[in-house]
Design a protein around this motif. Structure first.
Motif, PDB file in Angstrom:
ATOM      1  N   VAL A  86     -63.985 -60.069  30.327  1.00 49.48           N
ATOM      2  CA  VAL A  86     -63.478 -58.714  30.093  1.00 49.48           C
ATOM      3  C   VAL A  86     -62.305 -58.752  29.121  1.00 49.48           C
ATOM      4  CG1 VAL A  86     -62.322 -56.755  31.170  1.00 49.48           C
ATOM      5  CG2 VAL A  86     -64.290 -57.805  32.295  1.00 49.48           C
ATOM      6  N   ALA A  87     -61.378 -59.682  29.325  1.00 49.60           N
ATOM      7  CA  ALA A  87     -60.212 -59.772  28.448  1.00 49.60           C
ATOM      8  C   ALA A  87     -60.619 -60.135  27.025  1.00 49.60           C
ATOM      9  CB  ALA A  87     -59.234 -60.809  28.996  1.00 49.60           C
ATOM     10  N   ALA A  88     -61.555 -61.065  26.865  1.00 46.49           N
ATOM     11  CA  ALA A  88     -61.980 -61.478  25.530  1.00 46.49           C
ATOM     12  C   ALA A  88     -62.725 -60.363  24.813  1.00 46.49           C
ATOM     13  CB  ALA A  88     -62.861 -62.724  25.638  1.00 46.49           C
ATOM     14  N   ASN A  89     -63.581 -59.636  25.535  1.00 44.00           N
ATOM     15  CA  ASN A  89     -64.289 -58.515  24.903  1.00 44.00           C
ATOM     16  C   ASN A  89     -63.307 -57.428  24.476  1.00 44.00           C
ATOM     17  OD1 ASN A  89     -67.513 -58.390  24.987  1.00 44.00           O
ATOM     18  ND2 ASN A  89     -66.822 -59.651  26.702  1.00 44.00           N
ATOM     19  N   ALA A  90     -62.326 -57.138  25.326  1.00 39.01           N
ATOM     20  CA  ALA A  90     -61.332 -56.129  24.987  1.00 39.01           C
ATOM     21  C   ALA A  90     -60.494 -56.574  23.785  1.00 39.01           C
ATOM     22  CB  ALA A  90     -60.441 -55.849  26.189  1.00 39.01           C
ATOM     23  N   LEU A  91     -60.116 -57.848  23.745  1.00 38.68           N
ATOM     24  CA  LEU A  91     -59.327 -58.366  22.630  1.00 38.68           C
ATOM     25  C   LEU A  91     -60.115 -58.297  21.327  1.00 38.68           C
ATOM     26  CD1 LEU A  91     -56.789 -59.786  21.603  1.00 38.68           C
ATOM     27  CD2 LEU A  91     -57.847 -61.976  22.248  1.00 38.68           C
ATOM     28  N   HIS A  92     -61.384 -58.639  21.382  1.00 40.64           N
ATOM     29  CA  HIS A  92     -62.209 -58.562  20.176  1.00 40.64           C
ATOM     30  C   HIS A  92     -62.314 -57.133  19.685  1.00 40.64           C
ATOM     31  CE1 HIS A  92     -66.129 -58.006  18.108  1.00 40.64           C
ATOM     32  NE2 HIS A  92     -65.741 -59.104  17.469  1.00 40.64           N
ATOM     33  N   ALA A  93     -62.419 -56.181  20.605  1.00 34.20           N
ATOM     34  CA  ALA A  93     -62.513 -54.783  20.196  1.00 34.20           C
ATOM     35  C   ALA A  93     -61.231 -54.324  19.514  1.00 34.20           C
ATOM     36  CB  ALA A  93     -62.803 -53.911  21.415  1.00 34.20           C
ATOM     37  N   VAL A  94     -60.096 -54.774  20.026  1.00 31.32           N
ATOM     38  CA  VAL A  94     -58.817 -54.396  19.407  1.00 31.32           C
ATOM     39  C   VAL A  94     -58.709 -54.985  17.999  1.00 31.32           C
ATOM     40  CG1 VAL A  94     -56.310 -54.650  19.574  1.00 31.32           C
ATOM     41  CG2 VAL A  94     -57.659 -54.124  21.621  1.00 31.32           C
ATOM     42  N   ILE A  95     -59.166 -56.221  17.838  1.00 28.69           N
ATOM     43  CA  ILE A  95     -59.067 -56.891  16.533  1.00 28.69           C
ATOM     44  C   ILE A  95     -60.049 -56.293  15.530  1.00 28.69           C
ATOM     45  CG2 ILE A  95     -59.421 -59.086  15.339  1.00 28.69           C
ATOM     46  CD1 ILE A  95     -58.470 -60.489  17.859  1.00 28.69           C
ATOM     47  N   ALA A  96     -61.279 -56.023  15.974  1.00 30.44           N
ATOM     48  CA  ALA A  96     -62.322 -55.609  15.042  1.00 30.44           C
ATOM     49  C   ALA A  96     -62.554 -54.107  15.005  1.00 30.44           C
ATOM     50  CB  ALA A  96     -63.640 -56.305  15.417  1.00 30.44           C
ATOM     51  N   ALA A  97     -61.792 -53.303  15.761  1.00 27.07           N
ATOM     52  CA  ALA A  97     -62.038 -51.862  15.825  1.00 27.07           C
ATOM     53  C   ALA A  97     -61.647 -51.186  14.516  1.00 27.07           C
ATOM     54  CB  ALA A  97     -61.249 -51.255  16.971  1.00 27.07           C
ATOM     55  N   ASP A  98     -62.297 -50.042  14.227  1.00 25.78           N
ATOM     56  CA  ASP A  98     -61.946 -49.239  13.056  1.00 25.78           C
ATOM     57  C   ASP A  98     -60.565 -48.637  13.250  1.00 25.78           C
ATOM     58  OD1 ASP A  98     -64.384 -49.821  11.935  1.00 25.78           O
ATOM     59  OD2 ASP A  98     -65.348 -48.050  12.807  1.00 25.78           O
ATOM     60  N   ALA A  99     -59.923 -48.315  12.144  1.00 22.74           N
ATOM     61  CA  ALA A  99     -58.552 -47.801  12.204  1.00 22.74           C
ATOM     62  C   ALA A  99     -58.465 -46.449  12.887  1.00 22.74           C
ATOM     63  CB  ALA A  99     -57.966 -47.705  10.797  1.00 22.74           C
ATOM     64  N   ASP A 100     -59.550 -45.631  12.794  1.00 23.16           N
ATOM     65  CA  ASP A 100     -59.502 -44.293  13.386  1.00 23.16           C
ATOM     66  C   ASP A 100     -59.880 -44.279  14.859  1.00 23.16           C
ATOM     67  OD1 ASP A 100     -62.068 -45.036  12.901  1.00 23.16           O
ATOM     68  OD2 ASP A 100     -62.749 -43.068  12.193  1.00 23.16           O
ATOM     69  N   VAL A 101     -60.130 -45.430  15.443  1.00 26.66           N
ATOM     70  CA  VAL A 101     -60.463 -45.522  16.870  1.00 26.66           C
ATOM     71  C   VAL A 101     -59.260 -46.103  17.605  1.00 26.66           C
ATOM     72  CG1 VAL A 101     -61.982 -46.538  18.595  1.00 26.66           C
ATOM     73  CG2 VAL A 101     -62.898 -45.856  16.378  1.00 26.66           C
ATOM     74  N   PRO A 102     -58.736 -45.402  18.615  1.00 26.68           N
ATOM     75  CA  PRO A 102     -57.597 -45.946  19.367  1.00 26.68           C
ATOM     76  C   PRO A 102     -57.937 -47.292  19.981  1.00 26.68           C
ATOM     77  CG  PRO A 102     -57.918 -43.634  19.879  1.00 26.68           C
ATOM     78  CD  PRO A 102     -59.109 -44.067  19.069  1.00 26.68           C
ATOM     79  N   ALA A 103     -56.980 -48.187  19.965  1.00 28.83           N
ATOM     80  CA  ALA A 103     -57.213 -49.536  20.485  1.00 28.83           C
ATOM     81  C   ALA A 103     -57.572 -49.519  21.959  1.00 28.83           C
ATOM     82  CB  ALA A 103     -55.973 -50.399  20.254  1.00 28.83           C
ATOM     83  N   LEU A 104     -56.959 -48.610  22.719  1.00 36.29           N
ATOM     84  CA  LEU A 104     -57.247 -48.536  24.152  1.00 36.29           C
ATOM     85  C   LEU A 104     -58.694 -48.128  24.404  1.00 36.29           C
ATOM     86  CD1 LEU A 104     -56.247 -48.722  27.041  1.00 36.29           C
ATOM     87  CD2 LEU A 104     -55.483 -46.340  26.883  1.00 36.29           C
ATOM     88  N   VAL A 105     -59.168 -47.159  23.596  1.00 36.94           N
ATOM     89  CA  VAL A 105     -60.565 -46.727  23.740  1.00 36.94           C
ATOM     90  C   VAL A 105     -61.521 -47.851  23.375  1.00 36.94           C
ATOM     91  CG1 VAL A 105     -62.310 -45.108  22.907  1.00 36.94           C
ATOM     92  CG2 VAL A 105     -59.973 -44.314  23.337  1.00 36.94           C
ATOM     93  N   ALA A 106     -61.236 -48.544  22.292  1.00 40.15           N
ATOM     94  CA  ALA A 106     -62.098 -49.645  21.867  1.00 40.15           C
ATOM     95  C   ALA A 106     -62.134 -50.755  22.921  1.00 40.15           C
ATOM     96  CB  ALA A 106     -61.608 -50.195  20.533  1.00 40.15           C
ATOM     97  N   ALA A 107     -60.970 -51.060  23.487  1.00 42.26           N
ATOM     98  CA  ALA A 107     -60.917 -52.103  24.513  1.00 42.26           C
ATOM     99  C   ALA A 107     -61.677 -51.690  25.773  1.00 42.26           C
ATOM    100  CB  ALA A 107     -59.461 -52.415  24.854  1.00 42.26           C
ATOM    101  N   SER A 108     -61.571 -50.421  26.137  1.00 41.53           N
ATOM    102  CA  SER A 108     -62.277 -49.927  27.331  1.00 41.53           C
ATOM    103  C   SER A 108     -63.785 -49.982  27.140  1.00 41.53           C
ATOM    104  CB  SER A 108     -61.837 -48.498  27.642  1.00 41.53           C
ATOM    105  OG  SER A 108     -60.440 -48.444  27.893  1.00 41.53           O
ATOM    106  N   VAL A 109     -64.248 -49.579  25.957  1.00 43.05           N
ATOM    107  CA  VAL A 109     -65.687 -49.618  25.677  1.00 43.05           C
ATOM    108  C   VAL A 109     -66.193 -51.051  25.674  1.00 43.05           C
ATOM    109  CG1 VAL A 109     -67.447 -49.134  23.938  1.00 43.05           C
ATOM    110  CG2 VAL A 109     -65.669 -47.446  24.413  1.00 43.05           C
ATOM    111  N   ALA A 110     -65.428 -51.953  25.077  1.00 47.85           N
ATOM    112  CA  ALA A 110     -65.870 -53.342  24.987  1.00 47.85           C
ATOM    113  C   ALA A 110     -65.877 -54.044  26.329  1.00 47.85           C
ATOM    114  CB  ALA A 110     -64.968 -54.100  24.014  1.00 47.85           C
ATOM    115  N   SER A 111     -65.082 -53.582  27.285  1.00 49.56           N
ATOM    116  CA  SER A 111     -65.030 -54.238  28.597  1.00 49.56           C
ATOM    117  C   SER A 111     -66.194 -53.838  29.498  1.00 49.56           C
ATOM    118  CB  SER A 111     -63.713 -53.905  29.294  1.00 49.56           C
ATOM    119  OG  SER A 111     -63.621 -52.512  29.580  1.00 49.56           O
TER     120      SER A 111
END
Length: 209
Positions: A86-111
């Motif tokens: 879960v932590a690794a998927n969330a971290l990858h989402a934060v690193i690779a997410a688009d700029a217009d997507v909030p990091a928290l949302v990207a991390a939640s979706v990736a988890s």
């Protein structure tokens, strides 16, 4: 296995495969970004998510053990593997997410995929285990269904036929198949004949005396 259980198992397998694939691609990319060679980066998600699958199966398999500590180690592996995934998927989402997507949302979706993989693997193992238990016949209680059928279809005639077939040299199992009854039923019918045969064999003849 009933069609309902088969459908449920098939559905859980499909969902588990999808969750594993999403988590696998994200963790592979994270491993590649972390400096692991692209030719070996795919091994890392197999290790992380593989622990979840194996530990879940081990927890269910050892749940019936008489040792209260038998599932402690599998549960520890399961919790550790799930937390890392879960932590690794969330971290990858934060690193690779688009700029217009909030990091928290990207991390939640990736988890979601690793959490679903954990839940669906546990469900699949429970479904298959309970389906196997349901298929096992309970022979400790009520008599076999064939016994009840034989009562309604003329047990006296069937018993007489069974005795005649036994005198003709047919075995109890073969007689049961021929009459469509349980072998234990034939055994009860032919008990007097077997007893008399045994007693006769035990009496020595005049030539033996």
């Amino acid at each position: 296995m009933s069609p309902v259980v088969a459908t449920a198992i098939a559905g859980t397998v499909v969902i588990a495969a999808g969750a594993f694939w999403l988590s696998f691609t994200s963790l592979t990319d994270l491993a590649r970004r972390s400096g692991i060679a692209p030719s070996r980066a795919w091994v890392w998600p197999l290790i992380v998510d593989g622990i979840i699958v194996v530990a879940t199966v081990a927890v269910v398999a050892l749940s019936s053990s008489s040792d209260p500590h038998a599932t402690w180690y599998p549960w520890s592996l399961l919790a550790s593997g799930a937390a890392v995934s879960v932590a690794a998927n969330a971290l990858h989402a934060v690193i690779a997410a688009d700029a217009d997507v909030p990091a928290l949302v990207a991390a939640s979706v990736a988890s979601v995929p690793p959490v679903v993989l954990l839940a669906i693997t546990h469900l699949t193992v429970h479904l298959t285990r309970n389906a196997d238990v349901a298929r096992e016949p309970d022979v400790s209680g009520s008599p076999a269904p064939s016994d009840a059928i034989s009562v309604d279809t003329g047990p006296v005639d069937q018993r007489a036929e069974a005795e005649q077939l036994r005198l003709d040299g047919m075995s109890n199992r073969a007689i049961a198949r021929h009459l469509g009854v349980h072998p234990s039923t034939v055994g009860r019918w032919l008990a007097p004949i077997d007893a008399s045969t045994t007693a006769t064999a035990a009496i020595p003849s005049k030539e033996q005396r």
